[in-house]
Design an enzyme around this catalytic site. Structure first.
Site, PDB file in Angstrom:
ATOM      1  N   LEU A 112       0.857  -1.171   0.000  1.00  5.79           N
ATOM      2  CA  LEU A 112       0.000   0.000   0.000  1.00  5.79           C
ATOM      3  C   LEU A 112       0.900   1.230   0.000  1.00  5.79           C
ATOM      4  CD1 LEU A 112      -2.671  -0.925   2.730  1.00  5.79           C
ATOM      5  CD2 LEU A 112      -2.971  -0.982   0.251  1.00  5.79           C
ATOM      6  N   ASP A 113       0.462   2.278  -0.670  1.00  3.11           N
ATOM      7  CA  ASP A 113       1.221   3.523  -0.667  1.00  3.11           C
ATOM      8  C   ASP A 113       1.420   4.030   0.757  1.00  3.11           C
ATOM      9  OD1 ASP A 113       1.373   3.526  -3.388  1.00  3.11           O
ATOM     10  OD2 ASP A 113      -0.128   5.095  -3.694  1.00  3.11           O
ATOM     11  N   PHE A 114       2.443   4.833   0.932  1.00  2.01           N
ATOM     12  CA  PHE A 114       2.734   5.479   2.209  1.00  2.01           C
ATOM     13  C   PHE A 114       1.492   6.164   2.783  1.00  2.01           C
ATOM     14  CE2 PHE A 114       3.833   9.563   4.255  1.00  2.01           C
ATOM     15  CZ  PHE A 114       4.611   9.137   5.316  1.00  2.01           C
ATOM     16  N   THR A 116      -1.708   5.683   2.000  1.00  3.97           N
ATOM     17  CA  THR A 116      -2.935   4.885   1.985  1.00  3.97           C
ATOM     18  C   THR A 116      -3.038   4.014   3.234  1.00  3.97           C
ATOM     19  OG1 THR A 116      -2.812   4.789  -0.434  1.00  3.97           O
ATOM     20  CG2 THR A 116      -4.268   3.211   0.647  1.00  3.97           C
TER      21      THR A 116
END
Length: 304
Positions: A112-114, A116
């Site tokens: 997951l993105d930083f 998100t």
């Protein structure tokens, strides 16, 4: 010094950074205002995060998998051992599950993105990791995200869209590799690859004189920053995403993108995991929406 929930004002540093903390499923939105006033920096954020969220929110655990509810604004792992990451939080909470033979101690089969938050599935052994990775590669896994985006995506709720826009590296940011772009910016888009996202409008509303929409997103492909780029490309960037949105989004205390459900069949066990809707805020005025309806099966069945 040990910080308590009411002691945010004890931190004062140079850079202004909006700040939030998620603890025990409660969003302390008042911390955002305190952070603006007290000029809390991202470095201070990691200190408070470890103290207020020192145990990762565990959604499911078996002998094969550990599923956690990742907070936003935290890396999954890092080569910098001084940084607070999901990896370090898991190591502190589950030292017996940490594998020193692995570069980052745990098997991370997806990411997951930083910025998100939401569901992150962590295999607990090599075979489970291989099986889950294979399911992702063969497009057997289904992931769903909930987001709040700028503007009204449609004139009514229940509207569905199918977004097909190729995504590639933005050559303007090639040295950092931190930003991607869509085929709309063809002169800057390096090696664009087919990308597809399903979107369903759950609710229309307003936030501080701004039109907003709550949407359900299903990425069919898995390109970097895909959901953020696709929402931005159709003119509705995710609230709080100042990378692909507007400067006004820098005022938000987080990016409003959350991995709310995953269906991940594999040879060890079929994972069906969901979280509650984390974006229930009295400041979000949605028209005739019941927050409990977000997880209504019909919303998922009606995705294109």
């Amino acid at each position: 010094m040990t910080l308590e929930r009411g002691d945010i004002s004890a931190i004062s540093v140079k850079k202004i950074r909006l700040f939030w903390v998620l603890a025990e499923q409660e969003l302390f939105s008042n911390y955002s205002e305190r952070a603006q006033k007290d000029r809390i920096d991202v470095k201070a954020y990691s200190v408070v995060l470890l103290q207020l969220f020192n145990e990762t929110n565990i959604l499911y655990q078996s002998k094969h998998f550990l599923v956690v509810n990742k907070p936003p604004d935290i890396l999954i792992n890092s080569n910098d051992c001084t940084k607070s990451t999901v990896q370090t939080m898991l190591r502190n909470q589950f030292p017996d599950l940490s594998n020193p033979k692995l570069t980052h101690e745990f098997y991370f089969a997806h990411r997951l993105d930083f910025s998100t938050s939401g569901i992150l599935c962590i295999p607990l052994h090599k075979q489970a990791c291989a099986s889950l990775s294979k399911s992702f590669e063969n497009h057997k896994c289904k992931k769903y995200y909930i987001a709040i985006v700028n503007g009204h995506v449609a004139e009514r709720q229940d509207k569905s869209l199918d977004i097909n826009l190729a995504i590639g590296e933005d050559i303007r940011f090639e040295s950092t590799s931190k930003k991607m772009c869509t085929e709309f910016e063809s002169e800057f888009c390096k090696n664009p690859r087919k990308s597809q996202t399903h979107l369903r409008v759950l609710a229309l509303g307003n936030y501080k004189n701004r039109k907003i929409s709550k949407v359900l997103l299903q990425p069919i492909t898995g390109r970097r920053h895909q959901l953020r780029l696709h929402c931005s490309a159709i003119g509705h960037p995710i609230l709080g995403d100042f990378t692909y949105g507007s400067q006004e989004d820098r005022k938000m205390h987080r990016m409003y993108l959350h991995a709310i459900r995953i269906i991940a069949p594999n040879e060890y066990e079929d994972l069906h995991i969901h979280t509650d809707d984390p974006f229930i805020d009295p400041d979000f005025c949605f028209e005739a929406v019941q927050h409990s309806s977000v997880l209504n099966e019909k919303n998922f069945d009606d995705m294109l």
